[in-house]
Write an enzyme that holds these catalytic residues in place. Structure first.
Site, PDB file in Angstrom:
ATOM      1  NE  ARG A 147      -2.212   2.089   3.472  1.00 21.39           N
ATOM      2  CZ  ARG A 147      -2.931   2.601   4.490  1.00 21.39           C
ATOM      3  NH1 ARG A 147      -4.147   2.141   4.739  1.00 21.39           N
ATOM      4  NH2 ARG A 147      -2.456   3.541   5.239  1.00 21.39           N
ATOM      5  CE1 TYR A 159      -5.083   6.266   7.988  1.00 15.73           C
ATOM      6  CE2 TYR A 159      -5.077   6.160   5.595  1.00 15.73           C
ATOM      7  CZ  TYR A 159      -5.078   5.537   6.817  1.00 15.73           C
ATOM      8  OH  TYR A 159      -5.037   4.183   6.884  1.00 15.73           O
ATOM      9  CG  ASP A 210      -7.237   3.679   3.362  1.00 14.14           C
ATOM     10  OD1 ASP A 210      -8.329   4.162   2.997  1.00 14.14           O
ATOM     11  OD2 ASP A 210      -7.037   3.215   4.507  1.00 14.14           O
ATOM     12  CG  HIS A 212      -8.580   7.018   6.189  1.00 13.38           C
ATOM     13  ND1 HIS A 212      -8.935   7.651   7.338  1.00 13.38           N
ATOM     14  CD2 HIS A 212      -8.198   5.776   6.547  1.00 13.38           C
ATOM     15  CE1 HIS A 212      -8.775   6.823   8.361  1.00 13.38           C
ATOM     16  NE2 HIS A 212      -8.331   5.684   7.907  1.00 13.38           N
ATOM     17  CD  GLU A 236      -8.418   0.509   2.976  1.00 13.19           C
ATOM     18  OE1 GLU A 236      -7.334   0.064   2.566  1.00 13.19           O
ATOM     19  OE2 GLU A 236      -8.641   0.705   4.171  1.00 13.19           O
ATOM     20  CD  GLU A 262     -10.186   0.946   7.672  1.00  7.99           C
ATOM     21  OE1 GLU A 262      -9.346   0.383   6.961  1.00  7.99           O
ATOM     22  OE2 GLU A 262      -9.951   1.985   8.301  1.00  7.99           O
ATOM     23  NE  ARG A 283      -9.670  -2.181   4.274  1.00  4.94           N
ATOM     24  CZ  ARG A 283      -8.571  -2.616   4.901  1.00  4.94           C
ATOM     25  NH1 ARG A 283      -8.002  -3.747   4.521  1.00  4.94           N
ATOM     26  NH2 ARG A 283      -8.060  -1.928   5.900  1.00  4.94           N
ATOM     27  CD  GLU A 339      -4.438  -2.648   6.898  1.00  7.12           C
ATOM     28  OE1 GLU A 339      -5.624  -2.868   7.203  1.00  7.12           O
ATOM     29  OE2 GLU A 339      -3.932  -1.507   6.860  1.00  7.12           O
ATOM     30  CD1 TRP A 403      -8.207  11.891  10.104  1.00  7.81           C
ATOM     31  CD2 TRP A 403      -8.681   9.774  10.709  1.00  7.81           C
ATOM     32  NE1 TRP A 403      -7.022  11.242  10.270  1.00  7.81           N
ATOM     33  CE2 TRP A 403      -7.266   9.943  10.652  1.00  7.81           C
ATOM     34  CE3 TRP A 403      -9.195   8.540  11.059  1.00  7.81           C
ATOM     35  CZ2 TRP A 403      -6.363   8.918  10.917  1.00  7.81           C
ATOM     36  CZ3 TRP A 403      -8.312   7.511  11.335  1.00  7.81           C
ATOM     37  CH2 TRP A 403      -6.901   7.703  11.259  1.00  7.81           C
TER      38      TRP A 403
HETATM   39  O1  LIG Z   1      -5.418   0.160   7.921  1.00  6.58           O
HETATM   40  C1  LIG Z   1      -6.199   0.913   7.377  1.00  6.58           C
HETATM   41  O2  LIG Z   1      -6.599   0.759   6.222  1.00  6.58           O
HETATM   42  C2  LIG Z   1      -6.718   2.061   8.110  1.00  6.58           C
HETATM   43  O3  LIG Z   1      -7.451   2.825   7.526  1.00  6.58           O
HETATM   44  C3  LIG Z   1      -6.294   2.190   9.520  1.00  6.58           C
HETATM   45  C4  LIG Z   1      -7.274   2.942  10.378  1.00  6.58           C
HETATM   46  O4  LIG Z   1      -7.140   4.299  10.176  1.00  6.58           O
HETATM   47  C5  LIG Z   1      -7.085   2.625  11.827  1.00  6.58           C
HETATM   48  O5  LIG Z   1      -7.196   1.248  12.011  1.00  6.58           O
HETATM   49  C6  LIG Z   1      -8.088   3.349  12.685  1.00  6.58           C
HETATM   50  O6  LIG Z   1      -8.046   2.895  13.991  1.00  6.58           O
HETATM   51 MG   LIG Z   2      -8.252   1.856   5.745  1.00 11.80          MG
END
Ligand SMILES: O=C(O)C(=O)C[C@H](O)[C@H](O)CO
Ligand SMILES: [Mg+2]
Length: 403
Positions: A147, A159, A210, A212, A236, A262, A283, A339, A403
């Site tokens: 990644r 991030y 990602d 996010h 992602e 996730e 995920r 991951e 976020w």
């Molecule tokens: O691992 C990832 O893809 C993430 O986005 C990590 C997250 O921000 C994290 O696990 C939040 O607690």
């Molecule tokens: Mg993520």
């Protein structure tokens, strides 16, 4: 067999973890991860005050019945706190059942479907050239999937860009830090990042990214389209996924594979995305989606639609979750990828484990159960420290955003 005791262990070897330990009258014990980053004590209380009293005296071998009891019996269903607490119980019970059978958990689930579990690592850099260097370093370490995230010119904190080169930790001590965000700058920068990464790493390494949850559907569609030449394994979390309908729009515009889930907790969160074939990878993970029992149900639904698994595996998921996930991954027929963010040496010492990494693949090991234990004496040396994930504001006017 009967459950005689259960307790919650909260510790912070480098970061906070919530672990549930269940004891039985036959001397077998099991542990489960129940960590919810930034809200750890809510799950600890849910378990101690509301779940543990209901477990004492039950037969730990009745995993399904206990799962249904905690899910349906609570009346208040779903949500991250409830489902992480149920996951802690469920994982500990599968650990006990596999130990009672004297076999690694993957054998109990149905045996291995592959020789190893392909994992992806995180290459982060403050700019494109540092990210390219990191990607090449991960390739050198044997990773087959990487990644890539990079700082964006004109944005102070972004991030995914870690503080050290091997370990990643977004949670801040005491109070949340504030990040700034500009979608325009990010969308200008990211295709250039992958252009340079792909040239440097060659065609055979899987690349992931990602976003996010920070884009609108039409912005996500544009990013997916702009990244098509670089043949990503997945893109992602482009948009906040509670708006599941928006994935239809993204899908209509791009062939870049999409990964989501996730922060999902149940099959109900991903049912429409899966059934409408709006995503390629799901995920959801052991700790945040109700344990092995519920994750298996999600994976089986996904298999009907050729959606593959790609479980979350950030450092805020403890080694206990990782051990359970790797057993699941080795078995699950529609596995995609896992991951893997390395934990610190402090974390690894508190959670001795049987799993290992070699040449881009992981294996859960052959220890009975999920293969992860906790050193309670060492854990007691690392008391809980309040920590939060950051918040994010639009750079031009300070509006709080995703976020
Ligand atoms: O691992 C990832 O893809 C993430 O986005 C990590 C997250 O921000 C994290 O696990 C939040 O607690
Ligand atoms: Mg993520």
């Amino acid at each position: 067999m009967k459950i005689t005791a259960a307790k919650v262990i909260v510790c912070a070897p480098s970061r906070n973890f919530v672990t549930l330990k269940i004891e039985t009258d036959e001397g077998l014990t099991g542990i489960g991860d129940a960590t919810l980053n930034g809200r750890e004590l809510a799950v600890a209380s849910y378990l101690t005050d509301h779940v543990i009293p209901c477990l004492i005296g039950r037969d730990p071998q009745q995993i399904e019945d206990i799962w249904q009891y905690l899910y349906k019996g609570a009346y208040w269903r779903r949500g991250p706190v409830t489902m992480s607490a149920i996951a802690g119980v469920d994982t500990a019970l599968w650990d006990i059942k596999a130990k009672a059978a004297n076999m690694p958990l993957y054998q109990l689930l149905g045996g291995k479907s592959r020789t190893g579990v392909m994992v992806y690592g995180h290459a982060n850099g403050k700019d494109i050239s540092q990210t390219v260097e990191e990607v090449l370093r991960y390739k050198e370490m044997g990773y087959k999937a990487i990644r890539a995230q990079s700082g964006v010119p004109g944005l102070e904190k972004v991030y995914g860009v870690g503080r050290g080169s091997m370990f990643y930790e977004p949670a801040d001590a005491d109070l949340p830090s504030e990040h700034d965000w500009s979608t325009e700058k990010y969308l200008r920068h990211t295709p250039e990042l992958f252009d340079q990464v792909r040239v440097a790493v060659g065609p055979d390494i899987h690349l992931l990214h990602d976003a996010h949850h920070r884009l609108t559907p039409i912005e996500a569609a544009r990013l997916g389209k702009d990244l098509e030449p670089y043949r990503l394994f997945w893109l992602e979390d482009t948009t906040p996924a509670e708006n599941q309908e928006s994935f239809r729009l993204i899908r209509q515009h791009t062939t870049t594979p999409l990964a989501v889930g996730e922060i999902f907790n149940t099959i109900w969160d991903c049912k429409d995305l899966i059934q409408n074939q709006l995503i390629d990878y799901i995920r959801t993970t052991v700790v945040h989606a109700g344990g092995i029992t519920h994750l298996r149900r999600i994976a089986d639904l996904a298999a009907l639609y050729q959606v593959r698994t790609g479980s979350h595996g950030a450092t805020d998921l403890s080694p206990v979750c990782m051990g359970a996930a790797l057993n699941f991954d080795l078995w699950v027929p529609n596995f995609g990828i896992q991951e893997y963010m390395r934990h610190t040496d402090e974390t690894d010492a508190v959670f001795p484990h049987a799993y290992s990494f070699k040449d881009g693949f992981m294996h859960p090991g052959e220890a009975p159960g999920h293969g992860v234990t906790i050193d309670e004496t060492l854990a007691a040396k690392y008391p809980y420290k309040r920590a939060y994930l950051p918040v994010n504001r639009l750079q031009h006017d300070g509006t709080l955003t995703n976020w």
